[in-house]
Design an enzyme around this catalytic site. Structure first.
Site, PDB file in Angstrom:
ATOM      1  N   LYS A   1       0.858  -1.183   0.000  1.00  0.00           N
ATOM      2  CA  LYS A   1       0.000   0.000   0.000  1.00  0.00           C
ATOM      3  C   LYS A   1       0.893   1.232   0.000  1.00  0.00           C
ATOM      4  CE  LYS A   1      -1.648   2.810   2.871  1.00  0.00           C
ATOM      5  NZ  LYS A   1      -1.507   4.046   2.084  1.00  0.00           N
TER       6      LYS A   1
ATOM      7  N   GLU B   1      10.074   1.169  10.249  1.00  0.00           N
ATOM      8  CA  GLU B   1      11.116   2.150   9.892  1.00  0.00           C
ATOM      9  C   GLU B   1      10.490   3.515  10.075  1.00  0.00           C
ATOM     10  OE1 GLU B   1      14.362   1.760   8.470  1.00  0.00           O
ATOM     11  OE2 GLU B   1      14.139  -0.283   9.188  1.00  0.00           O
TER      12      GLU B   1
ATOM     13  N   CYS C   1      13.961  10.690   5.888  1.00  0.00           N
ATOM     14  CA  CYS C   1      13.920  10.265   7.293  1.00  0.00           C
ATOM     15  C   CYS C   1      15.275  10.462   7.977  1.00  0.00           C
ATOM     16  CB  CYS C   1      13.480   8.814   7.379  1.00  0.00           C
ATOM     17  SG  CYS C   1      14.445   7.734   6.324  1.00  0.00           S
TER      18      CYS C   1
ATOM     19  N   GLU D   1      10.498  15.866  15.063  1.00  0.00           N
ATOM     20  CA  GLU D   1      10.776  15.667  13.639  1.00  0.00           C
ATOM     21  C   GLU D   1       9.880  16.632  12.868  1.00  0.00           C
ATOM     22  OE1 GLU D   1       9.279  12.291  11.373  1.00  0.00           O
ATOM     23  OE2 GLU D   1      11.266  12.052  10.508  1.00  0.00           O
TER      24      GLU D   1
HETATM   25  P1  NAD Z   1       2.709   8.586   7.646  1.00  0.00           P
HETATM   26  O1  NAD Z   1       3.022   7.836   8.886  1.00  0.00           O
HETATM   27  O2  NAD Z   1       1.708   9.657   7.687  1.00  0.00           O
HETATM   28  O3  NAD Z   1       2.220   7.585   6.497  1.00  0.00           O
HETATM   29  C1  NAD Z   1       3.007   6.487   6.098  1.00  0.00           C
HETATM   30  C2  NAD Z   1       2.096   5.458   5.472  1.00  0.00           C
HETATM   31  O4  NAD Z   1       1.212   4.977   6.480  1.00  0.00           O
HETATM   32  C3  NAD Z   1       1.200   5.972   4.343  1.00  0.00           C
HETATM   33  O5  NAD Z   1       1.085   4.984   3.346  1.00  0.00           O
HETATM   34  C4  NAD Z   1      -0.138   6.191   5.047  1.00  0.00           C
HETATM   35  O6  NAD Z   1      -1.237   6.081   4.166  1.00  0.00           O
HETATM   36  C5  NAD Z   1      -0.126   5.032   6.030  1.00  0.00           C
HETATM   37  N1  NAD Z   1      -0.999   5.198   7.196  1.00  0.00           N
HETATM   38  C6  NAD Z   1      -1.451   6.345   7.758  1.00  0.00           C
HETATM   39  N2  NAD Z   1      -2.255   6.066   8.805  1.00  0.00           N
HETATM   40  C7  NAD Z   1      -2.303   4.714   8.927  1.00  0.00           C
HETATM   41  C8  NAD Z   1      -2.945   3.810   9.819  1.00  0.00           C
HETATM   42  N3  NAD Z   1      -3.727   4.247  10.794  1.00  0.00           N
HETATM   43  N4  NAD Z   1      -2.760   2.492   9.649  1.00  0.00           N
HETATM   44  C9  NAD Z   1      -1.956   2.020   8.669  1.00  0.00           C
HETATM   45  N5  NAD Z   1      -1.327   2.825   7.769  1.00  0.00           N
HETATM   46  C10 NAD Z   1      -1.493   4.165   7.904  1.00  0.00           C
HETATM   47  O7  NAD Z   1       4.118   9.104   7.105  1.00  0.00           O
HETATM   48  P2  NAD Z   1       4.362  10.037   5.834  1.00  0.00           P
HETATM   49  O8  NAD Z   1       3.928  11.422   6.207  1.00  0.00           O
HETATM   50  O9  NAD Z   1       3.816   9.385   4.624  1.00  0.00           O
HETATM   51  O10 NAD Z   1       5.967   9.976   5.720  1.00  0.00           O
HETATM   52  C11 NAD Z   1       6.807  10.761   6.498  1.00  0.00           C
HETATM   53  C12 NAD Z   1       7.308   9.989   7.699  1.00  0.00           C
HETATM   54  O11 NAD Z   1       7.917   8.776   7.265  1.00  0.00           O
HETATM   55  C13 NAD Z   1       8.377  10.722   8.459  1.00  0.00           C
HETATM   56  O12 NAD Z   1       8.142  10.571   9.832  1.00  0.00           O
HETATM   57  C14 NAD Z   1       9.661  10.004   8.066  1.00  0.00           C
HETATM   58  O13 NAD Z   1      10.711  10.095   8.998  1.00  0.00           O
HETATM   59  C15 NAD Z   1       9.177   8.613   7.901  1.00  0.00           C
HETATM   60  N6  NAD Z   1      10.085   7.846   7.048  1.00  0.00           N
HETATM   61  C16 NAD Z   1      10.909   6.914   7.640  1.00  0.00           C
HETATM   62  C17 NAD Z   1      11.814   6.210   6.853  1.00  0.00           C
HETATM   63  C18 NAD Z   1      12.754   5.193   7.462  1.00  0.00           C
HETATM   64  O14 NAD Z   1      13.357   4.419   6.721  1.00  0.00           O
HETATM   65  N7  NAD Z   1      12.919   5.168   8.768  1.00  0.00           N
HETATM   66  C19 NAD Z   1      11.863   6.439   5.477  1.00  0.00           C
HETATM   67  C20 NAD Z   1      11.019   7.391   4.927  1.00  0.00           C
HETATM   68  C21 NAD Z   1      10.119   8.088   5.720  1.00  0.00           C
END
Ligand code: NAD
Length: 498
Positions: A196, A271, A305, A402
């Site tokens: 997804k 992650e 990230c 963050e």
């Molecule tokens: P997010 O947590 O808002 O969303 C990530 C994913 O989770 C999306 O596909 C979203 O649709 C889904 N999601 C949202 N609510 C959910 C729920 N209740 N249940 C299941 N899935 C759900 O993050 P974002 O805004 O898309 O991305 C930014 C964040 O991602 C930052 O915090 C960044 O640090 C992190 N990130 C981490 C890494 C890593 O490798 N550690 C890499 C890239 C991004």
């Protein structure tokens, strides 16, 4: 055909989801997709409802049980991953164009992150297919039975087997790379996948679905179902027939995913976010360090990230470093990612931009020194100037949270001990950097910093051979490297009486 024409043609119709090898409109309606540099609609994609997630999980389960996949020799899995790598490289221009249009990153950066980078990663994982091995063990319990002429009467060994169906949830930043970082190791280990992607940036993941078919992966081995987090993501995380959820995203969502996953005790890989520190010592080579600091935080407008968002500089070189990084930031050209002059694209959404601006405004109101930037651009698109802040307090929100935007906090320190304490003063632990010419300082710092990655005199030097992941609230488990593949397998012990 130019990549622009290929992408415009691709976007002429709404992009469907991939379930069991079939392209489907799904039941959750469609989502308009926005170019964050212009705020214009660029196309639409299907949204998965819970029923679509059920269908995708069932397709992945069928594919996992089918001899076509389950009994496929590892070398044949490897050959398909290798073929996928070639296809990714051949289509890198189109994938990059899609990511630039949908996510906003500069095209030059996207070309690497959608082509050579993930292609090399896929080749790395192709190599693992034939090297996932168990071990033999000597039974250490005394054996009271009569020993024959051949010694111990047991043969004990372990098998490493795939988990089954892996539900993968990816964020909107770096969409192609994130999708392949989930798919590559899961397939190498013999699993099937329901991916997804973020509802904000599903286009390149859907294009990868076409390349997976060209690479001859059997139907249902990878299913791609864009949808909202609240509906599709939550249903996938909670699904009783999913064996592992592999999540990349924010720490807050990661905690919710872990809670949802508990129902069937599926394995959970997380992650998550970070607030990564970089320590700069007085003996560092400032000429190369200063540009590295700017790149560490401003790449993809801070939406990485690993972004090095907290920089601690030894006092003797503090002002020179602030001034050097601010000068580079001020010279960065903001613009559309398709403009070759652009160094910095927009943030992903109005929400993201406004959230980042709130942090900057609070810092300004609190009297923090803004060495450069600090403003949104008065034009269409979600742009914020690259911003360098010298905070008054190490406890303010801009230092601790963050932010996921182009904002660097830069602060002084005096001793190694103080620098380590400052670096570790965070609930996160994803990444870190150390700049020094002293081997001793570098490795003492590397040993003491509590983070999943430490880069010395470089930053974000990511390689698929090196596991990545978070200490503390930056995650559970590791991706990449041997450990990343092994976490997508389970161990079976076999003891035979001979
Ligand atoms: P997010 O947590 O808002 O969303 C990530 C994913 O989770 C999306 O596909 C979203 O649709 C889904 N999601 C949202 N609510 C959910 C729920 N209740 N249940 C299941 N899935 C759900 O993050 P974002 O805004 O898309 O991305 C930014 C964040 O991602 C930052 O915090 C960044 O640090 C992190 N990130 C981490 C890494 C890593 O490798 N550690 C890499 C890239 C991004």
């Amino acid at each position: 055909m130019s990549s622009e024409i290929k992408v415009r043609t691709y976007l002429e119709k709404s992009r469907p989801m991939l379930i069991g090898g079939q392209w489907s409109e799904g039941s959750g309606g469609v989502q308009q997709l926005i170019d964050p540099a212009t705020e214009q609609v660029i196309g639409t994609a299907a949204l998965a409802a819970e029923t679509d997630i059920d269908l995708a999980v069932a397709a992945a389960r069928n594919a996992f049980e089918s001899p076509n996949w389950r009994r496929m020799p590892p070398a044949d899995r490897a050959q398909r991953l290798w073929k996928l790598a070639e296809l990714v490289e051949e289509n890198a221009d189109e994938l990059a164009y899609l990511d630039t249009l949908n996510e906003g990153m500069p095209l030059g950066l996207a070309e690497f992150l959608c082509g050579a980078g993930p292609a090399e990663a896929l080749r790395y994982y192709a190599g693992w297919c034939t090297k996932i091995e168990g071990t033999t063990a000597a039974i250490s319990m005394p054996d009271s039975r009569p020993q024959g002429a051949f010694g111990p009467a047991y043969h004990a060994y372990t098998l490493r087997e795939p988990l089954g169906v892996v539900g993968a949830i990816s964020p909107w930043n770096v969409p192609t790379l994130m999708a392949l970082a989930k798919i590559g190791p899961a397939l190498a280990a013999g699993n099937t996948v329901v991916l997804k992607p973020s509802e904000l940036t599903p286009l390149s993941a859907l294009r990868l679905g076409e390349l997976l078919a060209e690479a001859d992966f059997p139907d249902g081995v990878v299913n791609i179902v864009p949808g909202t987090g609240a509906i599709a993501g939550a249903h996938l995380a909670a699904h009783k027939d999913v064996d592992m959820i592999s999540f990349t995203g924010s720490t807050a969502t990661g905690k919710e995913v872990a809670r949802l996953a508990i129902g069937n005790l599926k394995r959970v890989g997380l992650e998550l976010g970070g607030k990564s520190p970089i320590l700069v010592f007085e003996d560092a080579d400032l000429e190369s360090t200063i540009p590295a600091l700017a790149e560490a935080v401003f790449m993809n407008s801070g939406q990485i990230c690993f972004a090095g968002t907290r920089v601690y500089v030894q006092r003797g070189i503090f002002e020179a470093t602030v001034e050097g990084v601010a000068r580079i930031a001020a010279a960065m050209k903001l613009g559309h990612g398709l403009d070759p002059e652009t160094a910095l694209g927009p943030l992903i959404s109005a929400r993201q931009r406004d959230g980042v601006m709130q942090y900057i405004e609070a810092a300004r109101a609190g009297g923090d020194r803004i060495a450069t930037g600090g403003n949104r651009l008065a034009r269409d698109g979600f742009f914020i100037e690259p911003t360098v802040i010298v905070p008054k307090s190490i406890n303010s929100a801009i230092v601790r949270d963050e932010i996921f935007g182009p904002v660097l906090c830069i602060m002084p320190f005096d001793t190694l001990e103080e620098a380590i304490a400052l670096a570790n003063d965070t609930p996160y632990g994803l990444a870190s950097g150390v700049f020094t010419s002293s081997l001793s300082t570098a490795h003492r710092a590397a040993a003491e910093i509590r983070a999943g990655s430490v880069w010395i005199n470089c930053y974000a030097m990511l390689d698929e051979a090196m596991p990545t992941g978070g200490y503390r609230q930056s995650g559970w488990g590791r991706e990449a490297g041997r450990q990343g593949v092994e976490e997508l397998t389970q161990t079976k012990s076999v003891v035979a009486s001979l």
